[in-house]
Design a protein around this motif. Structure first.
Motif, PDB file in Angstrom:
ATOM      1  N   UNK A   1      43.518   0.513  34.121  1.00 44.11           N
ATOM      2  CA  UNK A   1      43.926   1.033  35.430  1.00 44.11           C
ATOM      3  C   UNK A   1      45.326   1.635  35.460  1.00 44.11           C
ATOM      4  N   UNK A   2      45.391   2.850  35.964  1.00 45.42           N
ATOM      5  CA  UNK A   2      46.647   3.502  36.331  1.00 45.42           C
ATOM      6  C   UNK A   2      46.759   3.282  37.829  1.00 45.42           C
ATOM      7  N   UNK A   3      47.916   2.810  38.310  1.00 45.93           N
ATOM      8  CA  UNK A   3      48.051   2.455  39.725  1.00 45.93           C
ATOM      9  C   UNK A   3      49.191   3.225  40.357  1.00 45.93           C
ATOM     10  N   UNK A   4      48.915   3.774  41.530  1.00 48.29           N
ATOM     11  CA  UNK A   4      49.923   4.402  42.374  1.00 48.29           C
ATOM     12  C   UNK A   4      50.065   3.513  43.591  1.00 48.29           C
ATOM     13  N   UNK A   5      51.285   3.056  43.889  1.00 47.99           N
ATOM     14  CA  UNK A   5      51.539   2.178  45.035  1.00 47.99           C
ATOM     15  C   UNK A   5      52.448   2.896  46.022  1.00 47.99           C
ATOM     16  N   UNK A   6      52.114   2.806  47.302  1.00 50.17           N
ATOM     17  CA  UNK A   6      52.874   3.489  48.352  1.00 50.17           C
ATOM     18  C   UNK A   6      53.107   2.513  49.501  1.00 50.17           C
ATOM     19  N   UNK A   7      54.355   2.319  49.887  1.00 50.01           N
ATOM     20  CA  UNK A   7      54.682   1.391  50.971  1.00 50.01           C
ATOM     21  C   UNK A   7      54.401   2.084  52.307  1.00 50.01           C
ATOM     22  N   UNK A   8      53.518   1.483  53.088  1.00 51.29           N
ATOM     23  CA  UNK A   8      53.153   2.028  54.398  1.00 51.29           C
ATOM     24  C   UNK A   8      54.104   1.552  55.489  1.00 51.29           C
ATOM     25  N   UNK A   9      54.563   0.299  55.372  1.00 46.30           N
ATOM     26  CA  UNK A   9      55.516  -0.222  56.353  1.00 46.30           C
ATOM     27  C   UNK A   9      56.297  -1.371  55.729  1.00 46.30           C
ATOM     28  N   UNK A  10      57.485  -1.574  56.222  1.00 44.08           N
ATOM     29  CA  UNK A  10      58.333  -2.649  55.725  1.00 44.08           C
ATOM     30  C   UNK A  10      59.027  -2.293  54.425  1.00 44.08           C
ATOM     31  N   UNK A  11      59.435  -3.336  53.693  1.00 43.58           N
ATOM     32  CA  UNK A  11      60.124  -3.184  52.414  1.00 43.58           C
ATOM     33  C   UNK A  11      59.495  -4.139  51.411  1.00 43.58           C
ATOM     34  N   UNK A  12      59.177  -3.610  50.234  1.00 44.45           N
ATOM     35  CA  UNK A  12      58.527  -4.410  49.206  1.00 44.45           C
ATOM     36  C   UNK A  12      59.372  -4.382  47.944  1.00 44.45           C
ATOM     37  N   UNK A  13      59.615  -5.561  47.392  1.00 43.39           N
ATOM     38  CA  UNK A  13      60.322  -5.670  46.128  1.00 43.39           C
ATOM     39  C   UNK A  13      59.274  -5.747  45.024  1.00 43.39           C
ATOM     40  N   UNK A  14      59.486  -4.969  43.952  1.00 43.76           N
ATOM     41  CA  UNK A  14      58.505  -4.886  42.880  1.00 43.76           C
ATOM     42  C   UNK A  14      59.199  -4.847  41.524  1.00 43.76           C
ATOM     43  N   UNK A  15      58.576  -5.502  40.555  1.00 43.29           N
ATOM     44  CA  UNK A  15      59.024  -5.439  39.162  1.00 43.29           C
ATOM     45  C   UNK A  15      57.782  -5.295  38.298  1.00 43.29           C
ATOM     46  N   UNK A  16      57.759  -4.211  37.499  1.00 41.17           N
ATOM     47  CA  UNK A  16      56.638  -3.945  36.616  1.00 41.17           C
ATOM     48  C   UNK A  16      57.145  -3.948  35.175  1.00 41.17           C
ATOM     49  N   UNK A  17      56.508  -4.749  34.335  1.00 43.17           N
ATOM     50  CA  UNK A  17      56.870  -4.868  32.921  1.00 43.17           C
ATOM     51  C   UNK A  17      58.349  -5.187  32.763  1.00 43.17           C
ATOM     52  N   UNK A  18      59.039  -4.458  31.882  1.00 44.77           N
ATOM     53  CA  UNK A  18      60.455  -4.694  31.608  1.00 44.77           C
ATOM     54  C   UNK A  18      61.376  -3.935  32.554  1.00 44.77           C
ATOM     55  N   UNK A  19      60.800  -3.218  33.519  1.00 47.43           N
ATOM     56  CA  UNK A  19      61.611  -2.417  34.437  1.00 47.43           C
ATOM     57  C   UNK A  19      62.472  -3.280  35.336  1.00 47.43           C
ATOM     58  N   UNK A  20      63.388  -2.620  35.993  1.00 45.26           N
ATOM     59  CA  UNK A  20      64.263  -3.308  36.944  1.00 45.26           C
ATOM     60  C   UNK A  20      63.464  -3.733  38.171  1.00 45.26           C
ATOM     61  N   UNK A  21      63.931  -4.761  38.845  1.00 43.99           N
ATOM     62  CA  UNK A  21      63.355  -5.140  40.131  1.00 43.99           C
ATOM     63  C   UNK A  21      63.894  -4.137  41.150  1.00 43.99           C
ATOM     64  N   UNK A  22      62.977  -3.464  41.836  1.00 38.49           N
ATOM     65  CA  UNK A  22      63.335  -2.398  42.789  1.00 38.49           C
ATOM     66  C   UNK A  22      62.832  -2.760  44.176  1.00 38.49           C
ATOM     67  N   UNK A  23      63.528  -2.272  45.196  1.00 38.85           N
ATOM     68  CA  UNK A  23      63.066  -2.414  46.574  1.00 38.85           C
ATOM     69  C   UNK A  23      62.613  -1.049  47.062  1.00 38.85           C
TER      70      UNK A  23
END
Length: 137
Positions: free
Chosen positions: A68-90
């Motif tokens: 799976x290739x995934x595209x994520x889009x925030x519809x409302x609010x704020x979401x913190x995400x960390x994928x693999x070795x990447x930085x934790x982003x808001x």
């Protein structure tokens, strides 16, 4: 409304069975929204879910179907995400990120302790994949 965006109750139930409830944290709700084989890419399907996080809600660390290739889009609010070795982003409403195949989603949570957040996740994956999300143990 375009028929591509209409999912019947029976079809939504079939999608929901492909996403075991135990794969998600107890505080978020994952709702199947759309599923369709991609006609010009044999063996590939697009599946779309909406993830609702209550205030302070989070997903358990998880991986997705290897194809799976995934595209994520925030519809409302704020979401913190960390994928693999990447930085934790808001990410705020209107912002997006992607997850390459075989990724580990180590952090996925609503930043706010007082407001809900909503995320649209679009999966492009092998049509024979049955499990979208697996908890990391």
């Amino acid at each position: 409304m375009n028929a591509w965006f209409i999912v019947g109750a029976a079809h939504a139930a079939a999608i929901a069975t492909a996403m075991p409830a135990e794969a998600h944290g107890p505080t978020e709700t994952v709702t199947p929204h759309f599923e369709k084989a991609i006609p010009n890419i044999p063996g590939k399907t697009m599946k779309v879910v909406i993830v609702d996080y209550p205030p302070g809600g989070a997903s358990v660390p998880h991986s997705h179907a290897d194809s799976s290739f995934i595209f994520a889009h925030v519809l409302s609010g704020e979401i913190e995400s960390k994928v693999n070795d990447g930085a934790t982003e808001t990410y705020r409403a209107g912002e997006s990120w992607y997850e390459p195949p075989a990724s580990k989603h180590l952090v996925s949570r609503n930043v706010s302790k007082s407001k809900p957040a909503r995320l649209l996740a679009v999966f492009v994956l092998d049509s024979n994949e049955e499990t979208l999300t697996t908890p990391i143990k």
